[in-house]
Design an enzyme around this catalytic site. Structure first.
Site: not given
Ligand code: AHR
Length: 500
Positions: A27, A172-173, A72, A292, A244, A352
């Site tokens: 990103e 995205n999201e 994002n 992700e 995450y 990432q």
């Molecule tokens: O990977 C970091 C961020 O985490 C990304 O931009 C977003 O899609 C997620 O919230």
């Protein structure tokens, strides 16, 4: 010492392991691109400004596909800014990460970098502040061979052959309050369906990913997936999952069991997608793009980032996680969760890749090195081939605050043309576990290699001063006798065993 007995059943495989499971995500955030993969003044920079040392590590990591350019970031991104002569590219605010975007690296540069890596480009579209028309424009620019204004512009910009991008993320999201252009499930589902239909008029064979909820903890989760797929089921191929994990309040026991959450998350999204399939009497099956996933200490991201209104730096350091042994072990077990669901998770991106939430550190003007999370990813990408197998685990459990009782030993396995790979985690913080596996069912008897990630201090990490403090060690207490593999797993460890 604890003991556990594993059984492998080739008669009931999970499914083929897609090479796309070993994807990553880059990103325009922090020092991921600028100062990460690209640093023109660095002694290791090649003729295009890409760091050779970073490239070597990315290749060693075994990354097969890369999702780009956000995240994002993509919800404020104008793709046209990132192509054409560099000196006339606009400089913009990166609102998602409160920084300045120079557009020095864009579609052409990133695609060229990926060609050096040898990995597939997966593009994310801005459906936050833009719409179907801009998505079509980018598709035309990227994939039409020649003869249209945008295709010919690409050729003039130096790329004769189309990029031929197969996999596209439709935004995205989109349920996240932090997302530029956040929308309701109904609004997004309709937009995703419209955009997918339009894109398929240009190329029916594209592989399209609808945004799932931003996480299993979102209030929208579940109902979001159902609603979005009710609108877009016939038009997309994948629904995305993002997750995450971090060690919270020193609760290492729960953290080590994070794959339990990932298992449940995947199974819930599969059930929701299949519910929509049933309601629609559809012959199609929607897969998961887990685009992700990682360990991320999100709680440490500065809360005032968006309030620094006078400060818009270029590529500021963000989320450069130090990554401990425990973090590496959890990353290994998250990969095992993906393998256990290989029948439905057919694409995934570790988020990432360099510097930002990343397995690779690239120091400004300095060396590049591997964090603990690098090792399980690299070995799993190398060894997990062919078909994912169901693994039966008989062994002890322990009680966690987050997930109740979970097994001490976590396991996954693959088989490919006479080669078996076994992936094992010991979540016990005090005890070794001797694991035994009867290999008769899978017809292998010779041990090729056994590697372990472990340390007496589960919070030890590689650092700038000691970048090689943590690495993989041969698992010396691993042997096959009379067709039975016995391997001893240290406390808080990840182990891979290859057999033929
Ligand atoms: O990977 C970091 C961020 O985490 C990304 O931009 C977003 O899609 C997620 O919230």
């Amino acid at each position: 010492m604890l003991t556990a007995r594993l059984t492998l059943d080739p008669a009931r495989p999970v499914g083929p392991v897609s090479r796309r499971l070993f994807g990553a995500f880059v990103e325009h955030m922090g020092r991921g691109v600028y100062g990460g993969i690209h640093e023109p003044g660095h002694p290791e920079a090649d003729e295009d400004g890409f760091r050779r040392d970073v490239l070597d590590l990315v290749r060693e990591l075994g990354v097969t596909a890369v999702r780009y350019p956000g995240g994002n970031f993509v919800s404020g991104f104008r793709w046209e800014d990132s192509v054409g002569p560099r000196d006339s590219r606009p400089v913009r605010l990166n609102l998602a990460w409160h920084s300045t975007e120079t557009n020095e690296v864009g579609l052409h540069e990133f695609a060229a970098w990926l060609e050096k890596v040898g990995a597939e480009l997966m593009l994310a579209l801005n459906l936050g502040t833009r719409g179907t028309l801009e998505a079509l424009d980018l598709l035309e620019y990227a994939n039409v061979p020649s003869g249209t204004t945008l295709a010919d512009q690409r050729i003039r910009n130096g790329r004769t052959e189309p990029f031929d991008v197969r996999m596209w993320c439709l935004g995205n999201e989109m349920d996240g309050p932090w997302q530029l252009g956040q929308m309701s499930a109904d609004d997004y589902g309709k937009l995703a369906a419209r955009t997918a239909k339009a894109m398929r008029q240009l190329d029916p064979d594209l592989e399209l990913v609808a945004c799932g909820s931003s996480g299993a903890g979102m209030p929208t989760f579940g109902e979001w997936e159902r609603t979005v797929l009710t609108h877009a089921y016939d038009d997309v191929d994948f629904i995305s999952c993002h997750a995450y994990y971090e060690e919270k309040d020193g609760d290492l026991g729960s953290f080590l069991a994070s794959a339990t959450d990932m298992d449940r998350f995947i199974e819930t999204v599969v059930a929701t997608a299949d519910h929509v399939k049933a309601v629609r009497r559809s012959p199609r099956t929607i897969d998961i793009s887990f685009d992700e996933w990682n360990v991320w200490y999100l709680s440490k991201v500065p809360a005032d980032l968006a309030k620094r209104i006078d400060d818009w730096p270029v590529a500021p350091p963000l989320s450069e996680e130090p990554y401990t042994v425990a973090d590496g072990v959890v990353v290994g077990s998250l990969l095992m969760s993906l393998l256990r669901h290989a029948d439905r998770v057919t694409s995934a991106s570790m988020a990432q890749l360099v510097n930002v939430i990343a397995p690779i550190a690239a120091e400004p003007e300095g060396p590049a090195w591997r964090k603990t999370t690098f090792f399980p990813f690299a070995v799993t990408s190398r060894l997990a081939r062919g078909t994912s197998l169901r693994v039966g685990v008989e062994g002890p459990g322990y009680v966690t605050a987050e997930y109740g009782e979970v097994p001490v030993v976590d396991a996954a396995a693959t088989i490919d043309d006479g080669a078996v790979a076994l992936f094992l985690v010991n979540r016990s913080q005090e005890e070794e576990v001797e694991v035994s596996v009867d290999l008769a069912a899978v017809g292998v008897a010779a041990l090729d290699e056994a590697l372990t990630l472990a340390d007496p201090d589960p919070h030890a990490a590689n650092t700038t001063d000691r970048p090689d403090r943590i690495g993989l060690r041969p698992a010396t207490r691993a042997a096959v006798t009379d067709g039975v593999l016995r391997v001893t797993l240290p406390p808080v460890s990840w182990t891979a065993v290859a057999l033929h």
